[in-house]
Design a protein around this motif. Structure first.
Motif, PDB file in Angstrom:
ATOM      1  N   LEU A 127      18.924  26.253 -36.128  1.00 57.97           N
ATOM      2  CA  LEU A 127      19.782  27.240 -35.546  1.00 57.97           C
ATOM      3  C   LEU A 127      20.683  27.267 -36.354  1.00 57.97           C
ATOM      4  O   LEU A 127      21.275  26.788 -37.053  1.00 57.97           O
ATOM      5  CB  LEU A 127      20.538  26.719 -34.040  1.00 57.97           C
ATOM      6  N   LYS A 128      20.922  28.722 -37.294  1.00 57.37           N
ATOM      7  CA  LYS A 128      21.158  29.008 -37.938  1.00 57.37           C
ATOM      8  C   LYS A 128      23.149  29.859 -37.857  1.00 57.37           C
ATOM      9  O   LYS A 128      23.049  30.613 -36.928  1.00 57.37           O
ATOM     10  CB  LYS A 128      20.817  30.197 -39.081  1.00 57.37           C
ATOM     11  N   THR A 129      23.736  29.198 -37.841  1.00 57.22           N
ATOM     12  CA  THR A 129      24.958  30.846 -38.802  1.00 57.22           C
ATOM     13  C   THR A 129      25.405  30.594 -39.780  1.00 57.22           C
ATOM     14  O   THR A 129      25.229  30.189 -40.715  1.00 57.22           O
ATOM     15  CB  THR A 129      26.740  29.587 -38.316  1.00 57.22           C
ATOM     16  N   ASP A 130      25.232  32.296 -39.665  1.00 58.27           N
ATOM     17  CA  ASP A 130      25.334  33.148 -40.465  1.00 58.27           C
ATOM     18  C   ASP A 130      26.603  33.138 -41.140  1.00 58.27           C
ATOM     19  O   ASP A 130      27.653  32.899 -40.750  1.00 58.27           O
ATOM     20  CB  ASP A 130      25.102  34.309 -40.330  1.00 58.27           C
ATOM     21  N   THR A 151      30.965  29.880 -45.895  1.00 55.59           N
ATOM     22  CA  THR A 151      30.595  28.515 -44.629  1.00 55.59           C
ATOM     23  C   THR A 151      29.390  29.442 -43.214  1.00 55.59           C
ATOM     24  O   THR A 151      29.654  28.864 -41.681  1.00 55.59           O
ATOM     25  CB  THR A 151      31.963  29.609 -43.398  1.00 55.59           C
ATOM     26  N   GLY A 152      28.336  29.624 -44.133  1.00 53.23           N
ATOM     27  CA  GLY A 152      26.852  29.431 -43.169  1.00 53.23           C
ATOM     28  C   GLY A 152      26.208  27.699 -42.737  1.00 53.23           C
ATOM     29  O   GLY A 152      26.847  26.822 -43.489  1.00 53.23           O
ATOM     30  N   ALA A 153      25.694  28.047 -42.203  1.00 58.97           N
ATOM     31  CA  ALA A 153      24.927  26.613 -41.627  1.00 58.97           C
ATOM     32  C   ALA A 153      23.750  26.600 -41.099  1.00 58.97           C
ATOM     33  O   ALA A 153      23.572  27.199 -40.667  1.00 58.97           O
ATOM     34  CB  ALA A 153      26.274  25.740 -40.395  1.00 58.97           C
ATOM     35  N   ILE A 154      22.859  25.673 -41.420  1.00 61.12           N
ATOM     36  CA  ILE A 154      21.437  25.286 -40.683  1.00 61.12           C
ATOM     37  C   ILE A 154      21.306  23.950 -39.995  1.00 61.12           C
ATOM     38  O   ILE A 154      21.614  23.144 -40.601  1.00 61.12           O
ATOM     39  CB  ILE A 154      20.739  25.560 -41.705  1.00 61.12           C
ATOM     40  N   LEU A 189      27.306  26.716 -46.845  1.00 62.63           N
ATOM     41  CA  LEU A 189      26.552  27.614 -47.236  1.00 62.63           C
ATOM     42  C   LEU A 189      26.780  28.565 -47.760  1.00 62.63           C
ATOM     43  O   LEU A 189      27.782  29.409 -47.183  1.00 62.63           O
ATOM     44  CB  LEU A 189      24.844  27.722 -46.502  1.00 62.63           C
ATOM     45  N   ILE A 190      26.469  29.495 -48.810  1.00 63.81           N
ATOM     46  CA  ILE A 190      26.751  30.717 -48.630  1.00 63.81           C
ATOM     47  C   ILE A 190      25.582  31.603 -48.508  1.00 63.81           C
ATOM     48  O   ILE A 190      24.499  31.148 -48.270  1.00 63.81           O
ATOM     49  CB  ILE A 190      26.743  31.270 -50.691  1.00 63.81           C
ATOM     50  N   ALA A 191      25.469  33.068 -48.468  1.00 63.17           N
ATOM     51  CA  ALA A 191      24.493  33.827 -47.886  1.00 63.17           C
ATOM     52  C   ALA A 191      23.419  33.615 -48.604  1.00 63.17           C
ATOM     53  O   ALA A 191      23.261  33.461 -49.928  1.00 63.17           O
ATOM     54  CB  ALA A 191      24.786  35.545 -47.819  1.00 63.17           C
ATOM     55  N   GLY A 192      22.233  33.807 -48.362  1.00 61.81           N
ATOM     56  CA  GLY A 192      20.528  33.533 -48.998  1.00 61.81           C
ATOM     57  C   GLY A 192      18.754  32.934 -48.550  1.00 61.81           C
ATOM     58  O   GLY A 192      19.847  32.767 -46.950  1.00 61.81           O
ATOM     59  N   THR A 193      18.642  32.488 -48.765  1.00 61.38           N
ATOM     60  CA  THR A 193      16.921  32.306 -48.061  1.00 61.38           C
ATOM     61  C   THR A 193      16.929  30.544 -48.756  1.00 61.38           C
ATOM     62  O   THR A 193      17.702  30.427 -49.527  1.00 61.38           O
ATOM     63  CB  THR A 193      15.843  32.844 -48.806  1.00 61.38           C
TER      64      THR A 193
END
Length: 158
Positions: free
Chosen positions: A69-72, A80-83, A113-117
């Motif tokens: 479940l990801k939070t962009d 502000t990202g999370a997995i 987390l920052i945006a990315g893979t």
């Protein structure tokens, strides 16, 4: 072993007979190939040509499955990202191996987390693995502008 997987048991004396006490859990071929059918435990017996049985127990687990479940990222350039990872099936406990910017390599879930893979490989206690790739996105860059002229007001009302 897990549902759908197979393993080969070796016989010590040719000419014996393989049997499974619970065919709904595990089947076995005359060559000693055990296949997991459903979760549970089954006694597998090899009866020697002399009539003496040798028994082992096989435990069949469900297949390892992993969901994310990801939070962009909420604002351009922010962290502000999370997995949130959920592992089911297989044999617990699970271990986690992450790659990506800012990850805690052996943690189940990731935050800030920052945006990315991001890549994670989940491994269960039976060494079954499940790789997963998650991409976090972010909004377009912040609005920018350039002031080309400015007129100052000298006094109120003038």
């Amino acid at each position: 072993m897990s549902v759908g997987s197979s393993t080969t048991l070796s016989d010590v004396d040719a000419g014996g007979l393989w049997t499974s006490a619970t065919m709904t859990v595990a089947t076995i071929s005359p060559a000693g190939v055990v296949t997991g059918v459903s979760t549970g435990t089954s006694a597998i017996t090899y009866t020697l040509p002399t009539g003496c049985p040798v028994t082992t127990t096989i435990t069949v687990t469900s297949i390892l499955n992993v969901t994310a479940l990801k939070t962009d990222v909420k604002c351009y350039g922010s962290a502000t990202g999370a997995i949130d990872i959920t592992a089911t099936g297989g044999t617990s406990p699970y271990t986690y191996a992450w790659t990506g910017t800012g990850v805690v390599t052996n943690s189940e879930d990731q935050n800030s987390l920052i945006a990315g893979t991001y890549n994670v490989t989940v491994t269960d206690a039976a060494l079954n693995t499940f790789p997963l790739t998650i991409t976090l996105t972010q909004p377009a860059s912040a609005l920018g502008g350039l002031i080309t002229s400015q007129t100052d007001v000298l006094c109120f009302g003038s």
